[in-house]
Write a protein that holds these residues in place. Structure first.
Motif, PDB file in Angstrom:
ATOM      1  N   ALA A  35      14.089  10.254  -5.362  1.00 27.52           N
ATOM      2  CA  ALA A  35      15.067   9.200  -4.695  1.00 27.52           C
ATOM      3  C   ALA A  35      15.411   9.414  -3.077  1.00 27.52           C
ATOM      4  O   ALA A  35      15.653   8.502  -2.765  1.00 27.52           O
ATOM      5  N   GLU A  36      15.185  10.614  -2.673  1.00 23.48           N
ATOM      6  CA  GLU A  36      15.438  10.805  -1.295  1.00 23.48           C
ATOM      7  C   GLU A  36      14.345  10.943  -0.227  1.00 23.48           C
ATOM      8  O   GLU A  36      14.493  10.775   0.820  1.00 23.48           O
ATOM      9  N   HIS A  37      13.258  11.108  -0.762  1.00 20.18           N
ATOM     10  CA  HIS A  37      11.941  11.218   0.196  1.00 20.18           C
ATOM     11  C   HIS A  37      10.867  10.445  -0.374  1.00 20.18           C
ATOM     12  O   HIS A  37       9.809  10.977  -0.202  1.00 20.18           O
ATOM     13  N   LYS A  38      10.977   9.259  -1.134  1.00 21.60           N
ATOM     14  CA  LYS A  38       9.976   8.637  -1.626  1.00 21.60           C
ATOM     15  C   LYS A  38       8.841   8.564  -0.803  1.00 21.60           C
ATOM     16  O   LYS A  38       8.683   8.020   0.384  1.00 21.60           O
ATOM     17  N   GLY A  39       7.358   8.894  -1.222  1.00 20.10           N
ATOM     18  CA  GLY A  39       6.265   8.554  -0.420  1.00 20.10           C
ATOM     19  C   GLY A  39       6.263   9.679   0.854  1.00 20.10           C
ATOM     20  O   GLY A  39       5.193   9.576   1.404  1.00 20.10           O
ATOM     21  N   ASP A  40       7.174  10.523   0.953  1.00 21.32           N
ATOM     22  CA  ASP A  40       7.290  11.538   1.979  1.00 21.32           C
ATOM     23  C   ASP A  40       7.137  12.894   1.704  1.00 21.32           C
ATOM     24  O   ASP A  40       7.526  13.850   2.036  1.00 21.32           O
ATOM     25  N   PHE A  41       6.722  13.266   0.404  1.00 17.09           N
ATOM     26  CA  PHE A  41       6.330  14.643  -0.231  1.00 17.09           C
ATOM     27  C   PHE A  41       5.292  14.636  -0.939  1.00 17.09           C
ATOM     28  O   PHE A  41       4.899  13.611  -1.717  1.00 17.09           O
TER      29      PHE A  41
ATOM     30  N   ALA B 271       0.071  14.560   5.037  1.00 17.44           N
ATOM     31  CA  ALA B 271      -0.443  14.401   6.459  1.00 17.44           C
ATOM     32  C   ALA B 271      -0.096  13.338   7.165  1.00 17.44           C
ATOM     33  O   ALA B 271       0.154  13.260   8.483  1.00 17.44           O
ATOM     34  N   ALA B 272      -0.361  12.049   6.439  1.00 15.77           N
ATOM     35  CA  ALA B 272       0.392  10.887   6.802  1.00 15.77           C
ATOM     36  C   ALA B 272       1.430  10.209   6.273  1.00 15.77           C
ATOM     37  O   ALA B 272       1.444  10.322   4.927  1.00 15.77           O
ATOM     38  N   ALA B 273       2.542  10.059   7.119  1.00 14.50           N
ATOM     39  CA  ALA B 273       3.814   9.517   6.231  1.00 14.50           C
ATOM     40  C   ALA B 273       3.272   8.328   5.396  1.00 14.50           C
ATOM     41  O   ALA B 273       2.431   7.501   5.419  1.00 14.50           O
ATOM     42  N   GLY B 274       4.031   8.064   4.103  1.00 16.99           N
ATOM     43  CA  GLY B 274       3.761   7.323   3.209  1.00 16.99           C
ATOM     44  C   GLY B 274       2.520   7.781   2.247  1.00 16.99           C
ATOM     45  O   GLY B 274       2.299   7.050   1.452  1.00 16.99           O
ATOM     46  N   GLY B 275       1.851   8.597   2.576  1.00 13.61           N
ATOM     47  CA  GLY B 275       0.590   8.943   1.702  1.00 13.61           C
ATOM     48  C   GLY B 275       1.014  10.301   0.597  1.00 13.61           C
ATOM     49  O   GLY B 275       0.115  10.649   0.353  1.00 13.61           O
ATOM     50  N   GLY B 276       2.261  10.467   0.398  1.00 16.16           N
ATOM     51  CA  GLY B 276       2.621  11.352  -0.509  1.00 16.16           C
ATOM     52  C   GLY B 276       2.178  11.151  -1.743  1.00 16.16           C
ATOM     53  O   GLY B 276       2.147  10.253  -2.248  1.00 16.16           O
ATOM     54  N   LYS B 277       1.511  12.373  -2.269  1.00 18.75           N
ATOM     55  CA  LYS B 277       1.189  12.195  -3.762  1.00 18.75           C
ATOM     56  C   LYS B 277       2.093  12.977  -4.658  1.00 18.75           C
ATOM     57  O   LYS B 277       2.351  14.209  -4.417  1.00 18.75           O
TER      58      LYS B 277
END
Length: 88
Positions: free
Chosen positions: A52-58, A78-84
Motif C-alpha cells: 500500500a505504501e511502497h508499491k513497486g519500490d520494494f 535496483a531500478a525504481a518500479g522494478g520491485g518483485k
C-alpha cells in the motif's frame, strides 16, 4: 545477494514497535540493498502495508516459512518500479 544482508530479528521487540523498526530499516536502504527480517509469525500484514505504501519500490522474498521462524528478505529494487513482490 552480492553481499551479506543485515538481519533484523524482531522477535524480542514489542509487537507495537515492530513495524516502525522494520520501516526505519527499509528507509535506510540504498538502491539494490536489502535486509532479512526474522519474525515469529508470517508477516503477511506487513507485506500488505508495504504494498500500500511502497508499491513497486520494494522486494519481498520468503527465505523460511515457519512453523516457528519466518525469514523474509525485504529490499529496494535496483531500478525504481522494478520491485518483485512474491509470497503474498
Amino acid at each position: 545477494m552480492a553481499t551479506e544482508d543485515k538481519q533484523l530479528d524482531v522477535r524480542s521487540e514489542a509487537p507495537a514497535r515492530r513495524h516502525a523498526l522494520i520501516f526505519e530499516n527499509y528507509t535506510a536502504l540504498g538502491t539494490g540493498e536489502g535486509f532479512v527480517l526474522v519474525n515469529d509469525h508470517d508477516p503477511k500484514p506487513l507485506y500488505y502495508q508495504f504494498d500500500a505504501e511502497h508499491k513497486g519500490d520494494f522486494t519481498w522474498d520468503y527465505l523460511e516459512q515457519g512453523p516457528e521462524t519466518w525469514r523474509v528478505r525485504i529490499g529496494r529494487p535496483a531500478a525504481a518500479g522494478g520491485g518483485k513482490q512474491t509470497g503474498a
